[in-house]
Motif scaffolding. Structure first.
Motif, PDB file in Angstrom:
ATOM      1  N   ASP A   9       0.848  -1.189   0.000  1.00  0.00           N
ATOM      2  CA  ASP A   9       0.000   0.000   0.000  1.00  0.00           C
ATOM      3  C   ASP A   9       0.889   1.247   0.000  1.00  0.00           C
ATOM      4  O   ASP A   9       1.602   1.502   0.965  1.00  0.00           O
ATOM      5  CB  ASP A   9      -0.900  -0.007   1.235  1.00  0.00           C
ATOM      6  N   CYS A  10       0.807   1.995  -1.081  1.00  0.00           N
ATOM      7  CA  CYS A  10       1.704   3.139  -1.278  1.00  0.00           C
ATOM      8  C   CYS A  10       0.886   4.404  -1.490  1.00  0.00           C
ATOM      9  O   CYS A  10      -0.342   4.362  -1.585  1.00  0.00           O
ATOM     10  CB  CYS A  10       2.559   2.911  -2.532  1.00  0.00           C
ATOM     11  N   ALA A  11       1.557   5.534  -1.585  1.00  0.00           N
ATOM     12  CA  ALA A  11       0.888   6.800  -1.916  1.00  0.00           C
ATOM     13  C   ALA A  11       1.930   7.822  -2.326  1.00  0.00           C
ATOM     14  O   ALA A  11       3.061   7.817  -1.818  1.00  0.00           O
ATOM     15  CB  ALA A  11       0.105   7.329  -0.707  1.00  0.00           C
ATOM     16  N   THR A  12       1.508   8.700  -3.217  1.00  0.00           N
ATOM     17  CA  THR A  12       2.382   9.781  -3.677  1.00  0.00           C
ATOM     18  C   THR A  12       2.945  10.556  -2.496  1.00  0.00           C
ATOM     19  O   THR A  12       4.151  10.821  -2.418  1.00  0.00           O
ATOM     20  CB  THR A  12       1.557  10.756  -4.549  1.00  0.00           C
ATOM     21  N   ILE A  13       2.083  10.919  -1.564  1.00  0.00           N
ATOM     22  CA  ILE A  13       2.470  11.820  -0.483  1.00  0.00           C
ATOM     23  C   ILE A  13       3.441  11.178   0.501  1.00  0.00           C
ATOM     24  O   ILE A  13       4.109  11.896   1.256  1.00  0.00           O
ATOM     25  CB  ILE A  13       1.208  12.363   0.259  1.00  0.00           C
ATOM     26  N   TYR A  14       3.562   9.868   0.493  1.00  0.00           N
ATOM     27  CA  TYR A  14       4.513   9.243   1.418  1.00  0.00           C
ATOM     28  C   TYR A  14       5.965   9.546   1.023  1.00  0.00           C
ATOM     29  O   TYR A  14       6.881   9.335   1.821  1.00  0.00           O
ATOM     30  CB  TYR A  14       4.300   7.724   1.514  1.00  0.00           C
TER      31      TYR A  14
END
Ligand code: A2P
Length: 318
Positions: free
Chosen positions: A43-48
């Protein structure tokens, strides 16, 4: 491994690795170790701010034959500065490039909050768009384009209330996932049941209480979920660790769950929780722990006079 099945028959491994708060410099090693242990859902995200390092770890594992792309489930999330319909496809393309995966299995709208382009940490109302200026339906137009182009196999949302979810259920491609904070202190059973009824699956984030949140996102006197005495008693009874009980609880409730760790021992311990079946008595004791306690309150969006007061964010009284 339990799976979450989507309408087209695709199956997402229900236990995934959370990467929020996994720093660049440590996240790559954590992903490599997780792949070795058997994790296949990330589970990833740009903001991380760590997708490129995760992408390098994926690439190494693919090159070495540790895993095939089809066996991976990669989720990422659209940041709030790309909510205009024409900004969504470029944003997902950037995540795909960083993660080096060609397509995402799942792409989520990260928050029901629109921030002006290029603003990193909005502190003034003028740095937001209101939902009248950039409605969630417009953002969803972009998400549908991403799905149509095959950039995302599945699309969904995060931090959406039942009301906000309701606004998208009649769409051509309705959301298939709502990722929200879920743990025994914040069980959100009504939201979860409502979503399920409409074919929207749930993912539990901060399943361990995210006690490694940055200072600004913590309250001084907040209860520490992993140190709860009732949880400790259940863990002892079933012969598991408190973290394993929390993970097994989420899985047994039928949600996906994405505990974060960068520690090899805890990565293995968390993965092994998928093998644990909690007896009915333990599930009942965990159900009794609900205190509607949100750790990620969203208060940081409520810039003085801004368009996202907390009660409107969650569509419930503050
Ligand atoms: P670490 O990364 O050093 O293992 P959440 O998933 O709710 O965001 O919680 C993440 C926090 O919980 C991190 O501080 C993480 O630390 C810690 N953590 C992860 N797995 C375990 C575990 N099995 N036991 C105790 N703490 C854990």
């Amino acid at each position: 491994m339990q799976t979450i099945e989507f309408a087209n028959g695709d199956r997402m491994p229900a236990l995934g690795l959370g990467t929020w708060k996994s720093e660049p410099g440590e996240v790559g090693a954590a992903v490599t170790e997780a792949l070795r242990i058997g994790y296949r859902h990330f589970d990833c995200a740009t903001i991380y701010g760590n997708e490129a390092e995760i992408g390098d770890a994926f690439q190494r594992a693919l090159d070495e034959g540790v895993v095939q792309r089809d066996d991976l489930w990669v989720t990422s999330k659209l940041w709030c500065t790309a909510h205009r319909a024409d900004a969504v496809v470029p944003a997902i393309r950037e995540s795909i490039e960083r993660l080096r995966v060609e397509y995402l299995d799942l792409y989520l709208v990260h928050w029901p909050v629109a921030v002006k382009e290029g603003v990193m940490g909005p502190s003034d109302p003028s740095e937001f768009y209101s939902l009248d200026e950039v409605p969630l339906s417009e953002t969803w137009d972009g998400m549908e384009q991403a799905a149509e182009l095959g950039l995302a196999r599945h699309i969904g949302v995060s931090y959406y209330s039942a009301k906000k979810l309701g606004g998208l259920l009649e769409r051509r491609f309705p959301p298939e996932m709502d990722q929200v904070e879920l743990h025994p202190y914040l069980q959100q059973s009504e939201l979860f049941a409502h979503a399920k009824e409409h074919g929207v699956a749930g993912t539990a984030y901060s399943p361990l209480g995210s006690s490694d949140r940055p200072e600004g996102l913590r309250e001084a006197d907040e209860p520490v979920l992993l140190e709860d005495p009732a949880l400790a008693a259940i863990a002892e009874r079933v012969g598991a660790t408190p973290a394993q009980v929390l993970i097994a609880w989420a899985l047994q409730r039928g949600t996906a769950v994405i505990p974060k760790s960068v520690n090899p021992e805890r990565l293995a311990q968390n993965f092994a929780a998928a093998e644990i079946t909690l007896p009915e008595g333990a599930m009942a004791d965990l159900a009794a722990m609900d205190r509607r306690r949100r750790y990620v309150t969203g208060a940081f969006w409520a810039a003085r006079g801004g368009p996202y007061p907390v009660e409107e964010l969650w569509d419930e009284p503050a």
